[in-house]
Design an enzyme around this catalytic site. Structure first.
Site, PDB file in Angstrom:
ATOM      1  CB  CYS A  54      -0.924  -0.032   1.219  1.00 49.68           C
ATOM      2  SG  CYS A  54      -1.665   1.555   1.643  1.00 49.68           S
ATOM      3  CB  CYS A  57       0.847   1.403   4.264  1.00 51.13           C
ATOM      4  SG  CYS A  57      -0.887   0.881   4.241  1.00 51.13           S
ATOM      5  CB  CYS A 392      -9.773   4.469  -7.557  1.00 53.07           C
ATOM      6  SG  CYS A 392      -9.030   3.191  -6.530  1.00 53.07           S
ATOM      7  CB  CYS A 395      -9.557   1.183  -9.425  1.00 50.08           C
ATOM      8  SG  CYS A 395     -10.551   1.460  -7.935  1.00 50.08           S
TER       9      CYS A 395
END
Length: 500
Positions: A54, A57, A392, A395
């Site tokens: 991520c 993250c 996104c 996505c």
């Protein structure tokens, strides 16, 4: 000049990244085996649920590390859970996106709603460590009553008398939402003009002072918080980015009046709607909103024309929209009739949908709102849907993998549908038991069922295939050539004739 501060902040983040590179960390690693023993033992701990792939993250990591080091001296711990290695633990805690941060108090979680930079995390957690209830005396009573938009004060003879314990528990639960005070000071109680025990809400809107109207001694946390939540919402107020979550968390239907704030007749539009809002207080929340500034939100609520004022009711729980016809004038009389029809259940939601594609040439089925029930609730098929947004980034990264998944099962598309739906452009019908809260969201509907299974694994092709193989009800083996042959044979045993 702010250069020294900025340099110090940048240096600390850089230092934190070096510490991470060396393997030393003040962030506690949690797993299924130690989660409860570590978290439940701490009066206050912040836990990050993350995925190594991520990007958000990775961006948070040095700030989180810096905050952990700074808070170590204050005996406030920061911890993290790798949701790839410990997927079950993350699922158990309702993690649906990364990173998810939760504040735990002796094992009881609440959502972290603070900043994602080091100094913001430090400040937020220090505030969390302070008492949730402030002491109120005669000297600070007037100042405290007006310290926030909504202030709650319990007046009791003793801090151990009911409802003080329940009040304190409520304050702990909602310390981020409201300002709580408790007074045992006789002079303050006399100045407030109340008889203890009681709880009073002070507001800078609508009725400015409301006393708890129910039996106070037996009041529990659920009753107190429900009462405060109801009072936290004005009868009719402007909604914006700062206060929207109050309405979203309340969950009641939300009625919007979109209006141009520069309109010379603004008050003429607002005042009658306030009267309608008063009639429905407690059942529907009413707001007005800047139609110029939040024009995109109007479109999201299916108000497609830039004609103001405009009116729409949104069922927040089901995410259904009931826009008033913009070809007509949104007069007070028309708005009242529209609200009455909504309350009576006589309105049908307006569902946004892209046009049905003329053809489906790709292995992944392009799903739109108009076809949702027909395609997804086809009992003969397993259906795996990706709900995405065109903007996104996650996505976009998933797309080639999702396309490959569709190609893998292209030969069995009569039994398994791999689909995608652009969620911002297509509303889910009322028949669907969920709403989309983030992107991408992956849902699997087994054949013969109306239940949906959430996909919470990593986004590798191997994991997606394993998930499909586990949950599909239909056979995923392609038919043989002989099975695909269908030659109709009509044989009359009593008369000879040619076969058709």
């Amino acid at each position: 000049m702010r250069f020294p501060t900025l340099l110090a902040s940048a240096s600390s983040v850089f230092f934190a990244s070096l510490v991470l590179a060396d393997g030393a960390s003040d962030v506690v690693d949690l797993s299924g085996s130690n989660f409860k023993s570590v978290v439940n033992a701490e009066p206050l701990i912040l836990v990050e649920f993350f995925a190594p792939w991520c990007g958000h993250c990775k961006a948070l990591a040095p700030h989180y590390e810096e905050a952990a080091t700074a808070l170590k001296d204050k005996n406030i711990k920061l911890a993290k859970v790798d949701c790839v290695d410990h997927a079950d633990l993350c699922q158990e805690h309702g993690v649906q996106g990364y990173p998810t941060l939760k504040v735990f108090r002796s094992g009881q979680p609440t959502d972290y709603t603070g900043p994602r930079k080091a100094d913001g995390i430090i400040s937020y957690m220090v505030k969390q460590s302070l008492p949730a209830v402030s002491e109120v005396t005669a000297s600070n009573l007037e100042e405290f009553k007006h310290a926030d938009k909504l202030v709650v004060v319990a007046y009791v003879a003793s801090s151990t008398d009911a409802p003080a314990p329940q009040f304190s528990a409520t304050a702990e639960k909602h310390r981020d939402d409201y300002l709580f005070g408790l007074s045992t000071d006789k002079a303050a109680i006399e100045a407030a003009g109340v008889t203890p025990p009681t709880i009073v809400v002070y507001r800078d809107f609508d009725e400015p002072q409301i006393t708890y109207p129910y039996p106070i001694v037996s009041a529990d946390v659920e009753e107190i918080e429900k009462w405060i939540k109801e009072l936290s919402i004005p009868v009719f107020d402007e909604v914006n980015a700062e206060n929207y979550m109050i309405y979203a968390q309340n969950g009641k239907p939300l009625a919007y009046l979109f209006i141009d704030p520069t309109d010379s007749k603004k008050d003429e539009h607002l005042n009658p709607v306030r009267e309608i809002a008063l009639q429905h207080k407690g059942h529907i929340n009413f707001v007005w909103i800047d139609a110029v500034k939040f024009g995109d939100h109007a479109k999201a609520l299916n108000l497609v024309d830039t004609k103001w004022p405009a009116f729409v009711i949104q069922d927040l729980e089901k995410q259904l929209k009931f826009p008033f016809d913009q070809s007509k004038d949104a007069t007070p009389e028309a708005i009242k009739a529209w609200v009455d029809a909504f309350v009576a259940g006589d309105l049908q939601p307006q569902l946004k949908s892209q046009p049905i594609p003329e053809s489906q040439d790709e292995a992944v089925f392009t799903l739109v709102g108009k076809q949702f029930d027909e395609v997804v609730f086809d009992d003969s098929k397993d259906v795996f849907v990706e709900f995405y947004a065109s903007w996104c980034g996650h996505c976009k990264r998933l797309k080639p993998t999702w396309d490959t998944l569709g190609e893998r099962y292209n030969d069995v598309k009569d039994r398994l549908v791999i689909a995608k739906m652009e969620a911002p452009e297509n509303d889910l019908p009322p028949s669907v038991p969920f709403r989309i809260g983030g992107f991408p969201t992956l849902k699997f509907k087994p054949a013969g069922s109306r239940d949906f299974i959430d996909y919470d694994g990593d986004r590798s092709l191997e994991s997606l295939v394993a998930f499909v193989e586990e949950h599909a009800k239909n056979s995923l083996e392609p038919k043989t050539a002989q099975e695909n042959e269908t030659i109709p044979r009509f044989v009359d045993q009593h008369h000879d004739h040619d076969e058709l």
